[in-house]
Design a protein around this motif. Structure first.
Motif, short mmCIF file in Angstrom:
data_model
loop_
_atom_site.label_atom_id
_atom_site.label_comp_id
_atom_site.label_asym_id
_atom_site.label_seq_id
_atom_site.Cartn_x
_atom_site.Cartn_y
_atom_site.Cartn_z
N SER A 70 0.84 -1.20 0.00
CA SER A 70 0.00 0.00 0.00
C SER A 70 0.87 1.24 0.00
O SER A 70 2.04 1.21 0.41
N PHE A 71 0.27 2.34 -0.46
CA PHE A 71 0.99 3.61 -0.57
C PHE A 71 0.18 4.72 0.08
O PHE A 71 -1.00 4.89 -0.24
N ASP A 72 0.82 5.46 0.98
CA ASP A 72 0.19 6.65 1.55
C ASP A 72 0.64 7.86 0.74
O ASP A 72 1.83 8.01 0.44
N ALA A 73 -0.33 8.72 0.39
CA ALA A 73 -0.02 9.92 -0.40
C ALA A 73 -0.49 11.15 0.35
O ALA A 73 -1.69 11.39 0.48
N CYS A 74 0.47 11.90 0.86
CA CYS A 74 0.10 13.16 1.53
C CYS A 74 1.06 14.29 1.20
O CYS A 74 0.84 15.43 1.59
N TRP A 75 2.14 13.98 0.49
CA TRP A 75 3.04 15.05 0.04
C TRP A 75 3.69 14.64 -1.27
O TRP A 75 4.04 13.48 -1.47
N GLY A 76 3.81 15.56 -2.19
CA GLY A 76 4.56 15.35 -3.43
C GLY A 76 4.00 14.27 -4.35
O GLY A 76 3.13 13.49 -3.98
N ALA A 77 4.51 14.26 -5.58
CA ALA A 77 4.07 13.28 -6.57
C ALA A 77 5.16 12.98 -7.58
O ALA A 77 4.90 12.40 -8.63
N GLU A 78 6.39 13.33 -7.26
CA GLU A 78 7.49 13.21 -8.20
C GLU A 78 7.70 11.78 -8.70
O GLU A 78 8.05 11.56 -9.86
#
Length: 265
Positions: A70-78
């Motif tokens: 799983s991946f948490d996304a709360c900053w950046g998208a590079e």
């Protein structure tokens, strides 16, 4: 005249009898409570104070060689596009937990994650420390997060991961009342930590993984993509199937033990 026999019982013996009875009751509770479960499938750990502690799902008890990443996304998208390319390369579907502050900055990327067939879960609106919020504030964090995900992607999230991995009974009860299953992780890849190379990350995951584990990654970890290749290839070589979290967990007739392991009743 009859003699009356006097039986003297020491305080020590009385104490032993009482504590023995308490021990039997405690054993009964520990044996029976997990089997009973509850209407909401939330199972509590009975503590010495009588307080029932609720726990989220950390992993799943299964004999099948299945795991979830799983991946948490709360900053950046590079690095997010590269992660999606890696998932496509190995024909994998995973779970992304998204925060509103990220969704608002990268709405098109959120849509693409969903369109590529990945599962989306809640990670709140603002990534707060939920334990310090009221029930109403927690509910608003979850509801607004779910609404934005659905508005952008059409998906209706069913899973929720607390920011920082922090939770208490209040957090889990509010999530459950809203129909969201609270999810933690059994292996933290540490891809967020400075100084961790791709090799460190891969070794940490592969040295600890087993059936039913849930692995935590982040969408913008500097070495996450590089670490994913050896992890995925080794897991496939070892006969593991990598699935979204919703395909790993049980959805009925289960309980969660005190270690956060979800088990079939």
């Amino acid at each position: 005249m009859r003699k009356i026999k006097v039986i003297t019982i020491s305080r020590k013996r009385i104490f032993q009898a009482l504590t023995g009875g308490v021990a039997l009751i405690a054993l009964f509770v520990l044996a029976v409570v997990p089997l009973i479960g509850g209407a909401t499938n939330l199972v509590a750990t009975v503590t010495g104070t009588g307080t029932a502690k609720l726990v989220p799902i950390y992993s799943v008890a299964t004999e099948e060689k299945k795991v979830a990443i799983s991946f948490d996304a709360c900053w950046g998208a590079e690095y997010t596009d590269d992660i999606l390319e890696a998932m496509d390369k190995y024909e994998l579907k995973t779970t992304f937990f998204l925060v509103n502050i990220w969704l608002e900055e990268y709405p098109e990327l959120a849509k693409e994650i969903s369109e590529r067939g990945h599962e989306l879960g809640l990670h709140t609106v603002s990534h707060p420390h939920l334990g310090g919020l009221s029930e109403g504030e927690i509910r608003e964090e979850l509801t607004d997060n779910a609404n934005l995900i659905e508005d952008l992607t059409g998906q209706k999230p069913k899973l929720f991961r607390p920011p920082f991995g922090e939770y208490n009974n209040k957090v889990i009860k509010v999530a459950d009342s809203q129909g969201f299953q609270t999810i933690q992780w059994s292996i933290d890849s540490l891809d967020w930590m400075e100084g961790k190379t791709a090799q460190h990350i891969a070794d940490r995951v592969l040295d600890n993984i087993g059936p039913g584990d849930i692995v935590l990654f982040h969408n913008n970890g500097e070495h996450t993509v590089e670490a994913l290749t050896p992890i995925i290839e080794q897991l496939k070589k070892d006969g593991y199937e990598i699935v979204p979290i919703s395909e790993l967990i049980y959805h009925e007739d289960f309980y969660i033990d005190s270690a956060g392991i979800q088990r079939k009743k």
